[in-house]
Design an enzyme around this catalytic site. Sequence first.
Site, PDB file in Angstrom:
ATOM      1  N   LYS A 206       0.782  -1.405  -0.098  1.00  0.00           N
ATOM      2  CA  LYS A 206      -0.051   0.081  -0.009  1.00  0.00           C
ATOM      3  C   LYS A 206       0.838   1.281   0.092  1.00  0.00           C
ATOM      4  O   LYS A 206       0.323   2.488  -0.565  1.00  0.00           O
ATOM      5  CB  LYS A 206      -0.905   0.119   1.045  1.00  0.00           C
ATOM      6  CG  LYS A 206      -2.159  -0.866   0.956  1.00  0.00           C
ATOM      7  CD  LYS A 206      -3.429  -0.641   1.691  1.00  0.00           C
ATOM      8  CE  LYS A 206      -4.495  -1.556   1.339  1.00  0.00           C
ATOM      9  NZ  LYS A 206      -4.140  -3.083   1.937  1.00  0.00           N
TER      10      LYS A 206
ATOM     11  N   GLU B 177      -9.496   6.664   3.501  1.00  0.00           N
ATOM     12  CA  GLU B 177     -10.417   5.856   4.337  1.00  0.00           C
ATOM     13  C   GLU B 177      -9.491   4.584   4.702  1.00  0.00           C
ATOM     14  O   GLU B 177      -8.614   4.305   4.028  1.00  0.00           O
ATOM     15  CB  GLU B 177     -11.491   5.243   3.388  1.00  0.00           C
ATOM     16  CG  GLU B 177     -11.330   4.056   2.330  1.00  0.00           C
ATOM     17  CD  GLU B 177     -10.098   4.470   1.253  1.00  0.00           C
ATOM     18  OE1 GLU B 177     -10.055   5.761   1.120  1.00  0.00           O
ATOM     19  OE2 GLU B 177      -9.545   3.747   0.979  1.00  0.00           O
TER      20      GLU B 177
ATOM     21  N   SER C 182       1.546 -10.013  -0.832  1.00  0.00           N
ATOM     22  CA  SER C 182       1.271  -8.489  -0.814  1.00  0.00           C
ATOM     23  C   SER C 182       1.576  -7.760   0.550  1.00  0.00           C
ATOM     24  O   SER C 182       1.781  -6.616   0.709  1.00  0.00           O
ATOM     25  CB  SER C 182      -0.395  -8.518  -0.965  1.00  0.00           C
ATOM     26  OG  SER C 182      -1.357  -9.194   0.099  1.00  0.00           O
TER      27      SER C 182
HETATM   28  C1  LIG Z   1      -4.942  -3.790   1.608  1.00  0.00           C
HETATM   29  C2  LIG Z   1      -4.607  -5.214   1.474  1.00  0.00           C
HETATM   30  C3  LIG Z   1      -4.884  -6.197   0.427  1.00  0.00           C
HETATM   31  C4  LIG Z   1      -6.060  -5.627  -0.264  1.00  0.00           C
HETATM   32  O1  LIG Z   1      -6.238  -4.650  -1.027  1.00  0.00           O
HETATM   33  P1  LIG Z   1      -5.840  -4.665  -2.699  1.00  0.00           P
HETATM   34  O2  LIG Z   1      -6.293  -3.250  -2.975  1.00  0.00           O
HETATM   35  O3  LIG Z   1      -6.750  -5.668  -3.187  1.00  0.00           O
HETATM   36  O4  LIG Z   1      -4.558  -5.270  -2.913  1.00  0.00           O
HETATM   37  C5  LIG Z   1      -4.269  -7.300   0.145  1.00  0.00           C
HETATM   38  N1  LIG Z   1      -3.012  -7.511   1.034  1.00  0.00           N
HETATM   39  C6  LIG Z   1      -2.537  -6.713   1.904  1.00  0.00           C
HETATM   40  C7  LIG Z   1      -1.550  -7.129   2.912  1.00  0.00           C
HETATM   41  C8  LIG Z   1      -3.255  -5.498   2.230  1.00  0.00           C
HETATM   42  O5  LIG Z   1      -2.678  -4.865   3.290  1.00  0.00           O
END
Ligand SMILES: *Cc1c(COP(=O)(O)O)cnc(C)c1O
Length: 409
Positions: A102, A124, A391
């Site tokens: 992010k 948000e 992610s």
């Molecule tokens: C916020 C988040 C997501 C989901 O958000 P996307 O916009 O779909 O990427 C996925 N993995 C992590 C670690 C997050 O913090």
Amino acid sequence: MGMNTDTEKQSKLSHLPSDSGHYGDFGGIFVPETLHVALKQLTEAYQTAMNDPEFKNEFQRHLSEYVGRPTSLYYAERLTKHVGGARIFMKREDLSHTGAHKINNSIGQAMLTVRMNKKRIIAETGAGQHGVATATAAAKFGLNCDVFMGTEDMRRQQPNVKRMQLLGANVVPVESGSCTLKDATNAAMRDWMGSSDSTHYIIGSVVGPHPFPQMVRDFQAVIGIECRAQCLDQIGRLPDIIIACVGGGSNAAGIFFPFIDDHDVKLLGVEAGGRSDQLGDHAAPLSFGGPGVLHGSRSYVLQNKDGQTSPVHSISAGLDYPGVGPEHAHWHKSGRASYTSCSDKDALEAFTMMCKIEGIIPALESSHAIAQGIKTARSMKPDQVVVINLSGRGDKDLEEALRLLDDMT
Ligand SMILES: *Cc1c(COP(=O)(O)O)cnc(C)c1O
């Protein structure tokens, strides 16, 4: 930065939305009149910035010096042996500053805020991850920051509330509807309608009205640009399939986009399958929902028979959203990417396996992609390659994961 110039050229040229921000039947701008001016100004500022080598160089510099990019592409050797199929690689976004992808987007949009001469940002947040990333970027660039958060999420995510406050942000409690992410997004939009002269709204995923889906995707595309170059360098070829979890869809769009024209590379998004396929038990609009308008654009959404946005459920707060980015809806409909869902239970199992076998504690969101990655790799041959987008890291989920694992035994 180990960038592949071909890839960079390709990601710049192909698949831009139309001038009105449409991706096929999806996207667009569905907002009250008062926001059109702010969105137009943002589109112009964004386009000028992306054509300005100085902006791009500065963005790259922050990503490398502050975020710690490039993140590694990691061969998960023990997991590969354990599963017995294709070789499994992981793009390690969990190693980024603040622990997830992010921050790439928050840094890019904070830089734009400075360019637009605005002094305040709002955001948000649901799980608090986007709030933390934005509060971090606000501190780094000396901006005032208000983060809207549902009171239910504030209760569930206390450590992230404390983190944002420590970083100097003001966390604004939202007490309407289900007191979660959807309501926090409504509150942030409402604030922006009255404050857009001095305030930029940093949306945290590839959702919302144009230009947000395109802009967030472009800031996150660094994941796929790096990954493509790393595959060629480390493996000597492109992967057979790339798998990423999908909440709003920003980490998936970021890793998918630079491979869009590599038609031999399959792209698979994994939504939160939750407890069951029943409406209210999951957060999987592409798997179980239909077309509709939510938060300023047309995409797939989960709604009841009266067109009301449905409640959603997932063990991972970051996937707990009833909508999805419009470009994913377009890729889904055109068949360029496929989408499936993974249950709470399977995600939790993958979470545990990843800890024990690889020594990596993944985010519960990412665990959905890992669960699917394991399933997919098992059905493939040893000379094939699966890339999973890891992610984020799971430190934020420890308490929740331990509680859930306790319940299961
Ligand atoms: C916020 C988040 C997501 C989901 O958000 P996307 O916009 O779909 O990427 C996925 N993995 C992590 C670690 C997050 O913090």
